[in-house]
Motif scaffolding. Structure first.
Motif, PDB file in Angstrom:
ATOM      1  N   UNK A   1       0.784  -1.156   0.186  1.00  0.00           N
ATOM      2  CA  UNK A   1       0.250   0.321   0.045  1.00  0.00           C
ATOM      3  C   UNK A   1       1.516   0.968  -0.149  1.00  0.00           C
ATOM      4  N   UNK A   2       1.988   1.534   0.771  1.00  0.00           N
ATOM      5  CA  UNK A   2       3.152   2.587   1.136  1.00  0.00           C
ATOM      6  C   UNK A   2       3.558   2.830  -0.550  1.00  0.00           C
ATOM      7  N   UNK A   3       3.190   1.952  -1.556  1.00  0.00           N
ATOM      8  CA  UNK A   3       4.185   1.908  -2.776  1.00  0.00           C
ATOM      9  C   UNK A   3       2.407   1.789  -4.009  1.00  0.00           C
ATOM     10  N   UNK A   4       1.371   2.029  -3.435  1.00  0.00           N
ATOM     11  CA  UNK A   4       0.650   1.571  -3.901  1.00  0.00           C
ATOM     12  C   UNK A   4       0.433   0.969  -5.233  1.00  0.00           C
TER      13      UNK A   4
ATOM     14  N   UNK B   1     -18.934  -8.164   3.751  1.00  0.00           N
ATOM     15  CA  UNK B   1     -18.431  -9.340   2.527  1.00  0.00           C
ATOM     16  C   UNK B   1     -17.486  -8.330   1.589  1.00  0.00           C
ATOM     17  N   UNK B   2     -17.505  -7.427   1.756  1.00  0.00           N
ATOM     18  CA  UNK B   2     -15.900  -6.704   0.587  1.00  0.00           C
ATOM     19  C   UNK B   2     -16.015  -5.595   1.456  1.00  0.00           C
ATOM     20  N   UNK B   3     -14.384  -4.897   1.485  1.00  0.00           N
ATOM     21  CA  UNK B   3     -14.860  -3.256   1.452  1.00  0.00           C
ATOM     22  C   UNK B   3     -12.926  -3.160   0.556  1.00  0.00           C
ATOM     23  N   UNK B   4     -13.507  -2.130   0.748  1.00  0.00           N
ATOM     24  CA  UNK B   4     -12.095  -1.629  -0.735  1.00  0.00           C
ATOM     25  C   UNK B   4     -11.506  -0.018  -0.015  1.00  0.00           C
ATOM     26  N   UNK B   5     -11.059   0.349  -0.059  1.00  0.00           N
ATOM     27  CA  UNK B   5      -9.826   2.102  -0.189  1.00  0.00           C
ATOM     28  C   UNK B   5      -9.861   2.807  -1.092  1.00  0.00           C
ATOM     29  N   UNK B   6     -10.821   3.412  -1.428  1.00  0.00           N
ATOM     30  CA  UNK B   6     -10.213   4.581  -2.473  1.00  0.00           C
ATOM     31  C   UNK B   6      -9.112   5.572  -2.839  1.00  0.00           C
ATOM     32  N   UNK B   7      -8.254   6.032  -1.391  1.00  0.00           N
ATOM     33  CA  UNK B   7      -7.158   6.523  -1.770  1.00  0.00           C
ATOM     34  C   UNK B   7      -6.616   5.628  -2.521  1.00  0.00           C
ATOM     35  N   UNK B   8      -6.091   4.322  -3.313  1.00  0.00           N
ATOM     36  CA  UNK B   8      -5.331   3.610  -3.380  1.00  0.00           C
ATOM     37  C   UNK B   8      -6.011   3.206  -4.597  1.00  0.00           C
ATOM     38  N   UNK B   9      -5.382   2.507  -6.109  1.00  0.00           N
ATOM     39  CA  UNK B   9      -5.653   2.520  -7.100  1.00  0.00           C
ATOM     40  C   UNK B   9      -6.227   1.177  -7.349  1.00  0.00           C
TER      41      UNK B   9
ATOM     42  N   UNK C   1      -9.553  -8.113 -13.124  1.00  0.00           N
ATOM     43  CA  UNK C   1      -9.556  -6.980 -12.724  1.00  0.00           C
ATOM     44  C   UNK C   1      -8.801  -6.144 -11.793  1.00  0.00           C
ATOM     45  N   UNK C   2      -7.483  -7.219 -10.968  1.00  0.00           N
ATOM     46  CA  UNK C   2      -6.494  -6.853 -10.462  1.00  0.00           C
ATOM     47  C   UNK C   2      -4.927  -6.887 -11.511  1.00  0.00           C
ATOM     48  N   UNK C   3      -5.185  -7.915 -12.182  1.00  0.00           N
ATOM     49  CA  UNK C   3      -4.387  -8.024 -12.960  1.00  0.00           C
ATOM     50  C   UNK C   3      -4.032  -7.286 -14.037  1.00  0.00           C
ATOM     51  N   UNK C   4      -5.298  -6.669 -14.905  1.00  0.00           N
ATOM     52  CA  UNK C   4      -4.893  -5.100 -15.178  1.00  0.00           C
ATOM     53  C   UNK C   4      -4.412  -4.167 -14.665  1.00  0.00           C
ATOM     54  N   UNK C   5      -5.097  -4.189 -13.051  1.00  0.00           N
ATOM     55  CA  UNK C   5      -3.977  -2.685 -12.646  1.00  0.00           C
ATOM     56  C   UNK C   5      -2.768  -3.022 -12.355  1.00  0.00           C
ATOM     57  N   UNK C   6      -2.395  -3.953 -12.267  1.00  0.00           N
ATOM     58  CA  UNK C   6      -0.843  -4.780 -12.325  1.00  0.00           C
ATOM     59  C   UNK C   6      -0.189  -4.656 -13.330  1.00  0.00           C
ATOM     60  N   UNK C   7      -0.706  -3.969 -14.603  1.00  0.00           N
ATOM     61  CA  UNK C   7       0.480  -3.905 -15.597  1.00  0.00           C
ATOM     62  C   UNK C   7       0.664  -2.494 -15.764  1.00  0.00           C
ATOM     63  N   UNK C   8       1.760  -2.718 -15.406  1.00  0.00           N
ATOM     64  CA  UNK C   8       2.344  -0.620 -15.252  1.00  0.00           C
ATOM     65  C   UNK C   8       2.921  -0.235 -16.885  1.00  0.00           C
TER      66      UNK C   8
ATOM     67  N   UNK D   1     -21.279   1.712  -7.581  1.00  0.00           N
ATOM     68  CA  UNK D   1     -20.790   3.343  -7.151  1.00  0.00           C
ATOM     69  C   UNK D   1     -19.724   2.416  -6.463  1.00  0.00           C
ATOM     70  N   UNK D   2     -18.881   1.785  -6.388  1.00  0.00           N
ATOM     71  CA  UNK D   2     -18.431   0.964  -5.872  1.00  0.00           C
ATOM     72  C   UNK D   2     -16.780   0.064  -6.961  1.00  0.00           C
ATOM     73  N   UNK D   3     -15.812   0.285  -6.156  1.00  0.00           N
ATOM     74  CA  UNK D   3     -14.826   0.192  -6.933  1.00  0.00           C
ATOM     75  C   UNK D   3     -15.474  -1.419  -7.226  1.00  0.00           C
TER      76      UNK D   3
END
Length: 240
Positions: free
Chosen positions: A105-108, A202-210, A233-240, A161-163
């Motif tokens: 999370x520190x590295x986003x 059953x699910x949480x997310x933190x919009x401060x991170x991508x 979606x996870x894999x797509x977010x990992x593509x830099x 409206x959530x991720x």
């Protein structure tokens, strides 16, 4: 997706004491975790429990999956003085996963917490846990479902409206259920994005991170069509 462009996704392991597979301590991971990541276009890499090497691991991966397991986060980590009789600890695993999640999370870097991984993520985000659902939630569902884990145990409602909603494209999912603990409070900046009919988170997310997502069920079983979309979606977010 070609193997030369697959993002590297670190996957945490479970740890077991001697017996069964080996007379010595051993690591464990169900194959469907890695299969789900591969199917989504990622390259899974197992992460042993070395908290002191967390930053070195994070230097080499593009995203992190924190898996589930038959153990619990130490209640002292979220401010509870007492410990329910059902609570089982794996201190080495928890220390390693805490270091990995905090560092990611520190590295986003994208983080997906699954089952116990969601509970650990909530604690990192400043949240708290219910130590034993049957003693806390009135008229609770059977969150440790009696039927096999590759079958659905109950429905969850996904908050529009959530991720998570954007990922799965639905407001209801059929999920499996294999937990006796749950998130009580998701943390000061986290958002609850899914609940069971009995109100259990059953699910949480933190919009401060991508990409910072926790889910209480096991999407690696691909029970609901939204489960595949979570890994995609996870894999797509990992593509830099």
């Amino acid at each position: 997706m070609g193997t030369d462009i697959r993002p590297i996704i670190g996957v945490t392991l479970d740890s077991e004491q001697p017996g069964g597979y080996s007379k010595y301590p051993w690591y464990a991971l169900r194959t469907n975790y890695s299969a789900a990541i591969v199917a989504s276009g990622g390259l899974p890499v197992a992460l042993p429990h070395h908290a002191d090497l967390a930053e070195a691991y994070l230097d080499r991966i593009d995203g992190l999956v924190v898996t589930g397991g038959a153990f619990d986060v130490d209640p002292s980590l979220y401010g509870d003085d007492g410990r329910h009789a059902t609570v089982t600890l794996k201190a080495g695993r928890t220390a390693a996963e805490l270091a990995l999640v905090r560092g990611a999370l520190a590295r986003n870097l994208p983080v997906l917490g699954i089952c116990g991984g969601q509970q650990l993520l909530a604690v990192v985000l400043g949240g708290t846990l219910i130590q034993h659902i049957p003693d806390t939630v009135a008229n609770a569902l059977a969150h440790e479902q009696p039927n096999p884990r590759h079958e659905p145990g109950h429905e969850v409602s996904v908050v529009a409206g959530t991720l998570l909603h954007r990922i799965v494209g639905a407001t209801t999912m059929h999920v499996n259920s294999a937990h006796h603990q749950a998130v009580r409070d998701a943390g000061p900046f986290a958002v609850v994005d899914a609940t069971a009919p009995d109100g259990v988170i059953e699910g949480i997310e933190d919009p401060r991170y991508r990409f910072c997502l926790g889910i209480q069920w096991h999407p690696e079983f691909h029970i609901d069509q939204g489960d595949r979309r979570i890994f995609d979606a996870l894999t797509a977010a990992c593509v830099r």
